[in-house]
Scaffold this active site. Sequence first.
Site, PDB file in Angstrom:
ATOM      1  N   ASP A 120      -0.259  -0.605  -5.988  1.00 47.15           N
ATOM      2  CA  ASP A 120       0.856  -0.095  -5.184  1.00 47.15           C
ATOM      3  C   ASP A 120       0.621   1.383  -4.868  1.00 47.15           C
ATOM      4  O   ASP A 120       0.549   2.210  -5.769  1.00 47.15           O
ATOM      5  CB  ASP A 120       2.159  -0.261  -5.982  1.00 47.15           C
ATOM      6  CG  ASP A 120       3.373   0.185  -5.187  1.00 47.15           C
ATOM      7  OD1 ASP A 120       4.031  -0.678  -4.588  1.00 47.15           O
ATOM      8  OD2 ASP A 120       3.651   1.398  -5.150  1.00 47.15           O
ATOM      9  N   TYR A 151       1.864   9.353  -1.122  1.00 43.59           N
ATOM     10  CA  TYR A 151       1.152   9.724  -2.356  1.00 43.59           C
ATOM     11  C   TYR A 151      -0.155  10.462  -2.045  1.00 43.59           C
ATOM     12  O   TYR A 151      -0.782  11.016  -2.948  1.00 43.59           O
ATOM     13  CB  TYR A 151       0.834   8.491  -3.222  1.00 43.59           C
ATOM     14  CG  TYR A 151       2.008   7.634  -3.630  1.00 43.59           C
ATOM     15  CD1 TYR A 151       3.324   8.081  -3.495  1.00 43.59           C
ATOM     16  CD2 TYR A 151       1.801   6.364  -4.169  1.00 43.59           C
ATOM     17  CE1 TYR A 151       4.385   7.274  -3.875  1.00 43.59           C
ATOM     18  CE2 TYR A 151       2.865   5.554  -4.552  1.00 43.59           C
ATOM     19  CZ  TYR A 151       4.152   6.005  -4.393  1.00 43.59           C
ATOM     20  OH  TYR A 151       5.187   5.194  -4.764  1.00 43.59           O
ATOM     21  N   LYS A 197       3.181   2.121   1.890  1.00 44.84           N
ATOM     22  CA  LYS A 197       4.541   2.387   2.399  1.00 44.84           C
ATOM     23  C   LYS A 197       4.505   3.362   3.564  1.00 44.84           C
ATOM     24  O   LYS A 197       3.672   4.286   3.576  1.00 44.84           O
ATOM     25  CB  LYS A 197       5.416   2.968   1.273  1.00 44.84           C
ATOM     26  CG  LYS A 197       5.300   2.174  -0.018  1.00 44.84           C
ATOM     27  CD  LYS A 197       6.207   2.658  -1.122  1.00 44.84           C
ATOM     28  CE  LYS A 197       5.849   1.968  -2.428  1.00 44.84           C
ATOM     29  NZ  LYS A 197       4.799   2.633  -3.200  1.00 44.84           N
ATOM     30  N   HIS A 207       9.485   3.407   3.022  1.00 44.47           N
ATOM     31  CA  HIS A 207       9.540   4.050   1.706  1.00 44.47           C
ATOM     32  C   HIS A 207      10.943   4.518   1.320  1.00 44.47           C
ATOM     33  O   HIS A 207      11.375   4.351   0.178  1.00 44.47           O
ATOM     34  CB  HIS A 207       8.568   5.240   1.693  1.00 44.47           C
ATOM     35  CG  HIS A 207       8.105   5.629   0.333  1.00 44.47           C
ATOM     36  ND1 HIS A 207       6.909   6.237   0.103  1.00 44.47           N
ATOM     37  CD2 HIS A 207       8.688   5.506  -0.881  1.00 44.47           C
ATOM     38  CE1 HIS A 207       6.768   6.468  -1.192  1.00 44.47           C
ATOM     39  NE2 HIS A 207       7.838   6.030  -1.811  1.00 44.47           N
TER      40      HIS A 207
END
Length: 278
Positions: free
Chosen positions: A43, A48, A73, A106
């Site tokens: 994930d 990120y 996401k 997200h």
Amino acid sequence: MKYKTFSNGVAIPVVGFGTWQVSPQEAYESVRSALDVGYRHIDTAAAYENEAEVGQAITDSGIKREELFVTTKLGNKIRGYKETLQAAKESMEKLQVEYLDLYLIHWPNPAAHRHWWKEANAESWKAMEELYRKGVIKTIGISNFEERHIEALLASAQVIPHTNQIRLFAGEQQRALVAYCRNKGMVTEAYSPLGVGGILSNEVILRIAGETNRTSAQVALRYNLQKGHVVLPKSVHRRRMAENLDLFDFELSQEQMVCLDALPNTISATRNPDEVPF
Ligand code: A2P
């Protein structure tokens, strides 16, 4: 590994490797180790900033694509139909994959789009539905959405989100939201299932760890699994990664579950998605 089945029949491994707060520098080695110890569900998220390293690790692992479940996401800065198609394409390029197993919005109400969040999500969802219909994304979902955000999305959605990924750990079970999502046929995915490590020294969890001869991380994860959630623990340590995957040869008793159900949230309140500064 055990699996959960989405409403469209696609199966998701119930334990995934979470990569939030894994720096780009750590991401490559962490994902290589995670795949090596047996994770097949990874994930990540555009936000990120580690998709490229995650993708390189997936490629270098040599594991067949069809054996992997890869989630990413849509970032908060991006909304709109064309923009979402482009963002999905860029994420897939970075991840070096031809398709995504799961793509999520997200956050429901990003700061940059607060003035038109409902329409913004509807436009992005249209793009995700199109990629879903084409088979480029196998399942589509949302993250951090509360009931009001889901209701707004459902007003124009043709595909009901397959999942809602939310903050769930012993002490924070978001019960009304989970019940609402289940009622709509969505799988619930738990991020921060260890409370970002914060619940591991909880005395009730430690007591149950002693009773079951397991670690507190395993008790915390097993609790979320028995609540019916997919769990996404994060660790940069190989031994802990393996420990967090080793959850299927013990069971918490009903009495232990009741004790964990009664825990208060001592970590921090879950953010109001309408007020996040990002
Ligand atoms: P580290 O990455 O140094 O191993 P969450 O999954 O809820 O976000 O929690 C992640 C935090 O919990 C990280 O700080 C991680 O540290 C720590 N952690 C993950 N797995 C374990 C484990 N099995 N035992 C102890 N700490 C863990």
